[in-house]
Design a protein around this motif. Structure first.
Motif, PDB file in Angstrom:
ATOM      1  N   LEU A  84       0.829  -1.203   0.000  1.00 52.22           N
ATOM      2  CA  LEU A  84       0.000   0.000   0.000  1.00 52.22           C
ATOM      3  C   LEU A  84       0.866   1.256   0.000  1.00 52.22           C
ATOM      4  N   HIS A  85       1.934   1.197   0.747  1.00 56.42           N
ATOM      5  CA  HIS A  85       2.846   2.340   0.790  1.00 56.42           C
ATOM      6  C   HIS A  85       3.471   2.579  -0.576  1.00 56.42           C
TER       7      HIS A  85
ATOM      8  N   ALA B  41      -4.182  15.661  -8.124  1.00 56.71           N
ATOM      9  CA  ALA B  41      -4.910  14.863  -9.121  1.00 56.71           C
ATOM     10  C   ALA B  41      -4.878  13.374  -8.765  1.00 56.71           C
ATOM     11  N   TRP B  42      -3.709  12.931  -8.247  1.00 61.46           N
ATOM     12  CA  TRP B  42      -3.593  11.507  -7.890  1.00 61.46           C
ATOM     13  C   TRP B  42      -4.594  11.141  -6.787  1.00 61.46           C
ATOM     14  N   TRP B  43      -4.654  11.984  -5.759  1.00 61.30           N
ATOM     15  CA  TRP B  43      -5.559  11.652  -4.638  1.00 61.30           C
ATOM     16  C   TRP B  43      -7.017  11.740  -5.059  1.00 61.30           C
TER      17      TRP B  43
ATOM     18  N   GLU C 266      -9.847   7.573  -2.622  1.00 57.37           N
ATOM     19  CA  GLU C 266     -10.933   6.794  -2.031  1.00 57.37           C
ATOM     20  C   GLU C 266     -10.662   5.298  -2.164  1.00 57.37           C
ATOM     21  N   THR C 267     -10.163   4.887  -3.333  1.00 59.19           N
ATOM     22  CA  THR C 267      -9.857   3.465  -3.533  1.00 59.19           C
ATOM     23  C   THR C 267      -8.725   3.012  -2.615  1.00 59.19           C
TER      24      THR C 267
ATOM     25  N   ASN D 125     -10.041  -2.321   4.238  1.00 63.16           N
ATOM     26  CA  ASN D 125     -10.303  -3.754   4.043  1.00 63.16           C
ATOM     27  C   ASN D 125      -9.190  -4.614   4.636  1.00 63.16           C
ATOM     28  N   LEU D 126      -7.965  -4.129   4.525  1.00 60.19           N
ATOM     29  CA  LEU D 126      -6.828  -4.890   5.043  1.00 60.19           C
ATOM     30  C   LEU D 126      -6.910  -5.019   6.572  1.00 60.19           C
TER      31      LEU D 126
END
Length: 769
Positions: A679-680, A695-697, A702-703, A710-711
């Motif tokens: 994830l990192h 733009a990336w965030w 959210e995903t 979930n993890l």
């Protein structure tokens, strides 16, 4: 009469300068140590000029000197102004007034210079304890207000401290005297009416207030008693006789009165018997009409306001503010407790710090009334703290207002409700308190309270059979309770409340304990989740002997609350299961409390609040077990991510990376460590531009946050999105409050079996359906 200023003798100055040089201070520094804003009083001290007595003593204490060894010893000439020193150009009336002042000086000092406090064996100098009072120019009971105007706040947030000062503007008592030459000063029991008059007399006597007037203090009760054998009560005659004993005769005194050069202080109009009242009131009116130029101040309890005097302004003494309470405590712990100046100030500071704690707000509320503040200081002085069993303090306060205050002043009132014994008075007040409090009423119409009193009177032996007589009796009883004890007060026209919400709560708890059968307790515990009932539960638990039945019924009711909502029930099932998987030697209930707050939405007031968990097991304050530390860190990482927006992502990217750096907690969890690293790795480089990161965030935030949630849900069984709505969050808050209350009641109860203690501690935050 003690001087209010002191000056250093020549030898004292020498000693003081030697001590000052040893300290190697500047005068500015010494002024700061004493708490002065300027060094001017320090300069006056070292040059032998008069300095305020308290400032003089504090300078000596800071310099480690004995004030008595430094001060110039007073002489007879220092104590008063000889008649011969009056300037030649002074008018004849001024000469006469000064002559009368000097002749009457000692008597005023004897009458008004000291205070006699309940449970204190010796008199206290008024100047050593008095705190200036504030007054309302609008009489509380005369306001045209509705109950909704008085109680604007929701019951859960009701400001109990300001109950007695609702929507009121005040001025100081001395400002009122300067503003109005004719005053009727009202106040509830123990509010400081007499002390206020004494202070005016003493300040005038000392030349600090109206120095060109003659102060005269009269206890109306003593006036009536001393003239009871006379065919006609005559105030002028009484004063002529009093002053003739000190060499001031009728013609001179009459001249002073005619020129308006007297301050007539008439204390305790409410303390007169019905037989004397009408005569004395008539005589006051006659005196005022004849000598209308003088300042005349009359004191009376609030319920005595039916007495009207032409030309008089009516004011009402306000409850003490926090600053007044602090000033009183500052003086009390020196003058009354006989501590040294610095010990007294330290004790007073400790007193105020503890008094302002949230758990002591009920005691703080009582302390707004001077007579109860004195009781509170006395208890604190002996115990070094406030009593754990608060009901004992409230019981003493109630007894003080119902019996001891009038007894100490030698007042025997013509009681309208003299057929009611003390126990019946308390039972009646308990009935009124319980009924109104249960219905959520802090303020109630006069008609309602009269009906409650009438219902109680019907149950007594030989009640009035006539309905009209019963209604008249109930009204008379209400007025008697208000006038004699001040426990019920008219807060606006036809609207009453208890003088202190604390008394309403205590009397409610007392009624519940007195009728503690199964049905009554079952009904009582239905309020366990309601915040405003908290103090009643704590008091009841402390008074019940034993308290097992109450505590076990509270637990049952909490369990019912826990299964009242399916989502809440699922939450509590998860809480039990998750807590049981934790490896460690903590008390299970403390672990459940830990995870309860950890699972709440990040913006919830209880989120991450571990105070209750710590109170159950102090070991949680140290190094946490790995399970708890890891879960706390993961929830923190999730909370950080949930609060990020595209605009702030560039600033918070490093915070996310830091929150995911948990290698020290993942040594035995390689799978979870690898997943967090992945994830990192998905996060963009912090070297990217602000626009690129935003733009990336916006595209992936959210995903990415969903993957993190979930993890930790799948691996650690935490981080669930419970999707509580507002009503469910309120139930959750109630459930938490109820469990905390149960624990506090358990700690507050004086008599509980070990079996009950273990059962409750073991099952806290567990639903036993």
């Amino acid at each position: 009469m003690a001087k209010r200023s002191l000056q250093a003798s020549a030898q004292g100055i020498k000693k003081a300068k030697q001590a000052f040089r040893r300290k190697n201070w500047t005068q500015e520094y010494l002024a700061g140590e004493v708490g002065l804003e300027t060094r001017h009083p320090i300069w006056k001290f070292f040059t032998g000029k008069p300095v305020d007595r308290q400032v003089f003593q504090e300078i000596c204490f800071v310099l480690e000197l004995n004030p008595e060894e430094i001060a110039e010893q007073p002489t007879i000439e220092d104590e008063s102004i000889p008649f011969e020193t009056i300037p030649e150009n002074t008018s004849d009336i001024d000469v006469l007034v000064q002559k009368a002042r000097l002749a009457h000086q000692e008597k005023i000092q004897a009458q008004c210079g000291t205070l006699h406090l309940l449970d204190i064996a010796r008199p206290i100098e008024l100047d050593d304890l008095y705190v200036e009072v504030n007054v309302f120019e609008e009489i509380t009971s005369q306001r045209w207000l509705e109950i909704a105007d008085l109680q604007k706040l929701d019951s859960n947030d009701f400001d109990r401290f300001s109950l007695g000062n609702i929507n009121q503007q005040w001025i100081t008592g001395l400002e009122a005297v300067l503003k109005y030459s004719k005053l009727m000063v009202l106040g509830k029991t123990g509010s400081g009416r007499t002390t206020f008059l004494q202070s005016i007399a003493i300040h005038c006597n000392q030349g600090k207030f109206q120095p060109d007037c003659l102060p005269i203090f009269i206890s109306l009760k003593h006036f009536a008693e001393n003239t009871s054998e006379d065919y006609q009560i005559n105030l002028s005659k009484y004063l002529y006789q009093e002053f003739s004993e000190c060499g001031i005769y009728e013609a001179d005194l009459s001249t002073i009165f005619s020129h308006g050069k007297a301050i007539i202080l008439l204390d305790g109009l409410d303390e007169l018997t019905d037989e004397d009242s009408e005569k004395v009131i008539r005589e006051i009116r006659n005196f005022n009409e004849k000598y209308y130029k003088n300042i005349i101040i009359i004191t009376c309890r609030i319920a005595g306001q039916q007495y009207k005097f032409k030309g008089f302004t009516v004011v009402e003494i306000a409850d003490f503010s926090k600053s007044q309470i602090a000033a009183f405590a500052d003086k009390w712990f020196v003058a009354v407790a006989k501590n040294s100046l610095w010990e007294g100030k330290a004790k007073a500071s400790e007193f105020m710090q503890k008094l302002e704690l949230p758990e002591n707000q009920q005691i703080l509320e009582l302390a707004t009334t001077p007579i109860l503040l004195n009781l509170t200081c006395l208890v604190f002085q002996f115990l070094g703290d406030f009593p754990t069993l608060r009901s004992e303090l409230y019981k003493q306060a109630l007894e003080l207002l119902l019996v001891r205050w009038d007894e100490a002043r030698g007042i025997k009132r013509d009681e309208v409700y003299r057929n009611l014994s003390l126990i019946h008075k308390i039972k009646l007040l308990c009935r009124v308190a319980t009924t109104t409090f249960t219905q959520g009423d802090y303020f109630f119409p006069e008609t309602k309270i009269q009906q409650l009193i009438a219902d109680y009177l019907r149950q007594l032996p030989h009640p009035p059979t006539d309905l009209e007589a019963l209604q008249l009796d109930s009204k008379a009883v209400l007025k008697a309770i208000e006038a004699q004890h001040g426990l019920l007060l008219e807060q606006a026209r036809g609207i009453y409340s208890f003088s202190h919400l604390t008394f309403q709560e205590y009397l409610t708890a007392r009624e519940i304990v007195a009728s503690a059968n199964s049905q009554a307790l079952q009904e009582f515990v239905t309020h366990v989740g309601k915040k405003r009932w908290r103090e009643v539960f704590l008091l009841a638990a402390g008074m019940m002997q034993p308290a097992d039945d109450l505590l076990l019924l509270m637990k049952q009711q909490i369990d019912i609350l826990g299964i009242s909502n399916q989502k809440l029930q699922n939450f509590l099932v998860w809480l039990g299961e998750k807590s049981s998987t934790v490896n460690g030697s903590y008390y299970p209930a403390s672990v459940r409390a830990f995870y309860f707050t950890l699972a709440l939405p990040p913006d919830h007031p209880l989120a991450h609040n571990q105070n209750l968990a710590l109170s159950l097991d102090r070991r949680l304050a140290g190094k946490l077990a790995v399970d708890l530390a890891l879960d706390l860190a993961l929830i923190h990482a999730l909370a950080v991510s949930l609060k990020i927006t595209g605009d702030i992502f560039c600033q918070r990217l490093s915070a996310i990376a830091l929150a995911l750096d948990l290698q020290h907690l993942l040594q035995d969890r390689p799978a979870l460590e690898q997943s967090l690293q992945q994830l990192h790795a998905e996060l963009p480089s912090p070297q990217e531009s602000r626009i690129t990161l935003k733009a990336w965030w916006q595209a992936n935030g959210e995903t990415w946050t969903g993957k993190l949630r979930n993890l930790i849900v799948s691996d650690r069984q935490i981080g669930h999105d419970w999707q509580f709505d507002e009503s469910e969050l309120q139930i959750l808050q109630q459930y938490w409050n109820a469990n905390k209350l149960l624990l506090d009641c358990l700690n507050n109860a004086g008599n509980v079996t070990f079996t009950t203690i273990r059962s409750i501690e073991k099952n806290l935050f567990l639903v036993n359906s």
